[in-house]
Design a protein around this motif. Structure first.
Motif, PDB file in Angstrom:
ATOM      1  N   LYS A  15       0.857  -1.184   0.000  1.00 47.91           N
ATOM      2  CA  LYS A  15       0.000   0.000   0.000  1.00 47.91           C
ATOM      3  C   LYS A  15       0.894   1.235   0.000  1.00 47.91           C
ATOM      4  N   PRO A  16       0.565   2.239  -0.803  1.00 41.37           N
ATOM      5  CA  PRO A  16       1.415   3.433  -0.902  1.00 41.37           C
ATOM      6  C   PRO A  16       1.320   4.310   0.340  1.00 41.37           C
ATOM      7  N   HIS A  17       2.348   5.097   0.563  1.00 43.13           N
ATOM      8  CA  HIS A  17       2.360   6.052   1.675  1.00 43.13           C
ATOM      9  C   HIS A  17       2.479   7.454   1.064  1.00 43.13           C
ATOM     10  N   ILE A  18       1.351   8.034   0.715  1.00 41.96           N
ATOM     11  CA  ILE A  18       1.292   9.342   0.074  1.00 41.96           C
ATOM     12  C   ILE A  18       0.714  10.351   1.069  1.00 41.96           C
ATOM     13  N   GLN A  19       1.356  11.507   1.165  1.00 44.03           N
ATOM     14  CA  GLN A  19       0.891  12.519   2.100  1.00 44.03           C
ATOM     15  C   GLN A  19      -0.448  13.113   1.654  1.00 44.03           C
ATOM     16  N   GLY A  20      -1.157  13.679   2.617  1.00 43.42           N
ATOM     17  CA  GLY A  20      -2.426  14.339   2.323  1.00 43.42           C
ATOM     18  C   GLY A  20      -3.508  13.350   1.929  1.00 43.42           C
ATOM     19  N   TYR A  21      -4.349  13.768   1.011  1.00 47.18           N
ATOM     20  CA  TYR A  21      -5.477  12.944   0.603  1.00 47.18           C
ATOM     21  C   TYR A  21      -5.320  12.381  -0.813  1.00 47.18           C
ATOM     22  N   ASP A  22      -4.100  12.488  -1.360  1.00 48.34           N
ATOM     23  CA  ASP A  22      -3.865  11.960  -2.709  1.00 48.34           C
ATOM     24  C   ASP A  22      -3.703  10.448  -2.682  1.00 48.34           C
ATOM     25  N   TYR A  23      -3.913   9.844  -3.858  1.00 44.48           N
ATOM     26  CA  TYR A  23      -3.821   8.399  -4.027  1.00 44.48           C
ATOM     27  C   TYR A  23      -2.679   8.034  -4.962  1.00 44.48           C
ATOM     28  N   SER A  24      -2.254   6.781  -4.865  1.00 38.14           N
ATOM     29  CA  SER A  24      -1.326   6.198  -5.826  1.00 38.14           C
ATOM     30  C   SER A  24      -1.650   4.714  -5.942  1.00 38.14           C
ATOM     31  N   PHE A  25      -1.761   4.232  -7.173  1.00 38.12           N
ATOM     32  CA  PHE A  25      -2.073   2.815  -7.386  1.00 38.12           C
ATOM     33  C   PHE A  25      -1.041   2.110  -8.264  1.00 38.12           C
ATOM     34  N   SER A  26      -0.036   2.841  -8.741  1.00 40.19           N
ATOM     35  CA  SER A  26       0.975   2.199  -9.583  1.00 40.19           C
ATOM     36  C   SER A  26       1.807   1.207  -8.776  1.00 40.19           C
ATOM     37  N   GLY A  27       2.087   1.532  -7.509  1.00 41.31           N
ATOM     38  CA  GLY A  27       2.858   0.635  -6.658  1.00 41.31           C
ATOM     39  C   GLY A  27       2.122  -0.660  -6.389  1.00 41.31           C
ATOM     40  N   LEU A  28       0.820  -0.571  -6.190  1.00 39.31           N
ATOM     41  CA  LEU A  28       0.010  -1.772  -5.984  1.00 39.31           C
ATOM     42  C   LEU A  28       0.065  -2.663  -7.217  1.00 39.31           C
ATOM     43  N   LYS A  29      -0.067  -2.048  -8.372  1.00 36.19           N
ATOM     44  CA  LYS A  29      -0.025  -2.804  -9.633  1.00 36.19           C
ATOM     45  C   LYS A  29       1.310  -3.540  -9.782  1.00 36.19           C
ATOM     46  N   THR A  30       2.411  -2.850  -9.462  1.00 31.04           N
ATOM     47  CA  THR A  30       3.746  -3.453  -9.551  1.00 31.04           C
ATOM     48  C   THR A  30       3.910  -4.573  -8.534  1.00 31.04           C
ATOM     49  N   SER A  31       3.438  -4.329  -7.320  1.00 26.29           N
ATOM     50  CA  SER A  31       3.515  -5.332  -6.260  1.00 26.29           C
ATOM     51  C   SER A  31       2.749  -6.585  -6.647  1.00 26.29           C
ATOM     52  N   PHE A  32       1.590  -6.398  -7.231  1.00 27.79           N
ATOM     53  CA  PHE A  32       0.758  -7.526  -7.655  1.00 27.79           C
ATOM     54  C   PHE A  32       1.481  -8.337  -8.731  1.00 27.79           C
ATOM     55  N   LEU A  33       2.065  -7.644  -9.704  1.00 26.98           N
ATOM     56  CA  LEU A  33       2.749  -8.304 -10.820  1.00 26.98           C
ATOM     57  C   LEU A  33       3.948  -9.118 -10.344  1.00 26.98           C
ATOM     58  N   TYR A  34       4.811  -8.507  -9.529  1.00 26.69           N
ATOM     59  CA  TYR A  34       6.015  -9.204  -9.078  1.00 26.69           C
ATOM     60  C   TYR A  34       5.698 -10.331  -8.100  1.00 26.69           C
ATOM     61  N   SER A  35       4.664 -10.158  -7.297  1.00 26.45           N
ATOM     62  CA  SER A  35       4.259 -11.239  -6.389  1.00 26.45           C
ATOM     63  C   SER A  35       3.791 -12.449  -7.194  1.00 26.45           C
ATOM     64  N   LEU A  36       3.002 -12.183  -8.242  1.00 29.34           N
ATOM     65  CA  LEU A  36       2.535 -13.273  -9.098  1.00 29.34           C
ATOM     66  C   LEU A  36       3.704 -14.018  -9.744  1.00 29.34           C
ATOM     67  N   LYS A  37       4.685 -13.264 -10.226  1.00 31.16           N
ATOM     68  CA  LYS A  37       5.843 -13.886 -10.871  1.00 31.16           C
ATOM     69  C   LYS A  37       6.565 -14.831  -9.914  1.00 31.16           C
ATOM     70  N   ASP A  38       6.738 -14.394  -8.664  1.00 32.80           N
ATOM     71  CA  ASP A  38       7.415 -15.229  -7.667  1.00 32.80           C
ATOM     72  C   ASP A  38       6.600 -16.470  -7.351  1.00 32.80           C
ATOM     73  N   TRP A  39       5.306 -16.308  -7.203  1.00 35.21           N
ATOM     74  CA  TRP A  39       4.458 -17.451  -6.865  1.00 35.21           C
ATOM     75  C   TRP A  39       4.357 -18.451  -8.013  1.00 35.21           C
ATOM     76  N   ILE A  40       4.340 -17.946  -9.235  1.00 32.62           N
ATOM     77  CA  ILE A  40       4.233 -18.824 -10.407  1.00 32.62           C
ATOM     78  C   ILE A  40       5.508 -19.648 -10.594  1.00 32.62           C
ATOM     79  N   LYS A  41       6.662 -19.121 -10.146  1.00 34.40           N
ATOM     80  CA  LYS A  41       7.910 -19.887 -10.227  1.00 34.40           C
ATOM     81  C   LYS A  41       7.815 -21.171  -9.418  1.00 34.40           C
ATOM     82  N   GLU A  42       7.073 -21.114  -8.324  1.00 33.37           N
ATOM     83  CA  GLU A  42       6.913 -22.275  -7.460  1.00 33.37           C
ATOM     84  C   GLU A  42       5.741 -23.148  -7.875  1.00 33.37           C
TER      85      GLU A  42
END
Length: 340
Positions: free
Chosen positions: A204-231
């Motif tokens: 989950k991103p740590h962005i100040q104020g009330y702004d959002y960020s979802f690019s980090g979540l997308k990247t985290s999801f992608l790389y987690s899948l890659k690691d899990w699929i290796k196994e």
């Protein structure tokens, strides 16, 4: 004398027309474009061509269902932007020509404002409750994630927004990574209902104020899948429901955390949600949960008013009509703009 507004929406891939009379919705017709499904996203050129085919029959059907003749119209409201330029031009050009032929005013509507003002649509037989001003509105869709302070129907302030991907965009991209269909939102929603939202954890991103960020979540999801699929080469297939539920929960948690902070800081109890992602079951449940926990008065639109529709454009047009806020013939469509 009654005020009757025809609304026209053509910002993306849905052609829609609606009629509102004295604030009450009489009809709302939407023509979808299935042609984009095989491409995994909206193809602008195909969208504009489909709008050209659909707009006349859609407007005709909206007037027919409303039991209103074109001569009875007080004004024609249309989505001026933001959106796909080719799609917008079809609706804007038709609205201008139609209004001029009838000798009635034109009313330009900001698509994002339309989503917010969808909460003021009234229909016979409904409770027709709407937020009290000022209120907070979480606008979430494939292209926007914003927290909006709504002071009046003509005065709104964005106090928080995504600095990169929108929530709906992130969900669609994660869905695509898993090999699911388009659009990904409804598919993830359906799968999530059968999964464990605590099965997997994503960044989950740590962005100040009330702004959002979802690019980090997308990247985290992608790389987690890659690691899990290796196994486990069949990891996605074996865990599809839990993946969907965990992804949905992460997105909803990010959205609600900032909204909760904003509501507390501004001392506002009337909180609304709008946009395509507001159809998501997990987000709707989170709103109901926060209503119980924090004493919010929550406003969740009907499913018909969550995606792009002309009812919200007609409603916005009706409110602008009361202020004599009309468009001129030289106003062009715009593809990108903030609230105004």
């Amino acid at each position: 004398m009654s005020t009757i507004i025809l609304g026209i929406e053509s910002s993306c891939d849905d052609t829609s027309a609606a009629v509102i009379k004295d604030g009450f919705l009489l009809s709302n017709v939407v023509a979808n474009q299935a042609v984009h499904e095989s491409y995994g996203g909206v193809v602008p050129e195909l969208a504009s061509r489909a709008h050209q085919q659909n707009i006349v029959p859609v407007v005709h059907e909206a007037l027919k269902r409303a039991g209103v003749s074109k001569e009875e119209l007080s004004a024609v409201a249309f989505t001026r932007g933001p959106g796909l330029m080719g799609s917008l031009l079809v609706g804007v050009s038709f609205a201008k020509g139609f209004a001029r032929s009838l000798g009635v005013p034109m009313i330009d509507v900001n698509h994002l404002v339309g989503h917010v003002l969808a909460h003021f649509i009234k229909a016979e037989g409904d409770e027709n409750k709407h937020p009290s001003l000022p209120f907070l509105c979480l606008l979430v869709s494939g292209g926007n994630s914003q927290i909006i302070l709504v002071k009046s129907h003509s005065q709104m302030e964005i106090i928080g927004q995504t600095i990169d991907d929108a929530a709906g965009e992130a969900i669609d991209k994660c869905s695509k990574v898993m090999g699911l269909g388009y659009p990904g939102g409804p598919i993830i929603d359906k799968l999530a209902r059968q999964g464990n939202p605590e099965a997997f954890k994503f960044n989950k991103p740590h962005i100040q104020g009330y702004d959002y960020s979802f690019s980090g979540l997308k990247t985290s999801f992608l790389y987690s899948l890659k690691d899990w699929i290796k196994e486990d080469l069949n990891f996605i297939e074996n865990n599809i429901n839990d993946l969907a539920a965990s992804l949905e929960k992460t997105v909803v948690d990010i959205l609600m955390d900032k909204l909760k902070k904003a509501a507390k800081a501004y001392g506002i109890k009337d909180v609304a949600v709008a946009g395509g992602v507001s159809a998501n079951t997990g987000l709707r449940n989170a709103f109901l949960d926060h209503a119980k926990r924090f004493g919010w008065n929550v406003f969740i639109p009907k499913f018909a008013y969550t995606t792009d529709n002309a009812a919200m454009i007609a409603m916005s047009g009706y409110l602008k009509y009361q202020d004599n806020d009309f468009a001129t013939i030289d106003m062009p469509a715009y593809s990108r703009v903030s609230l105004k």
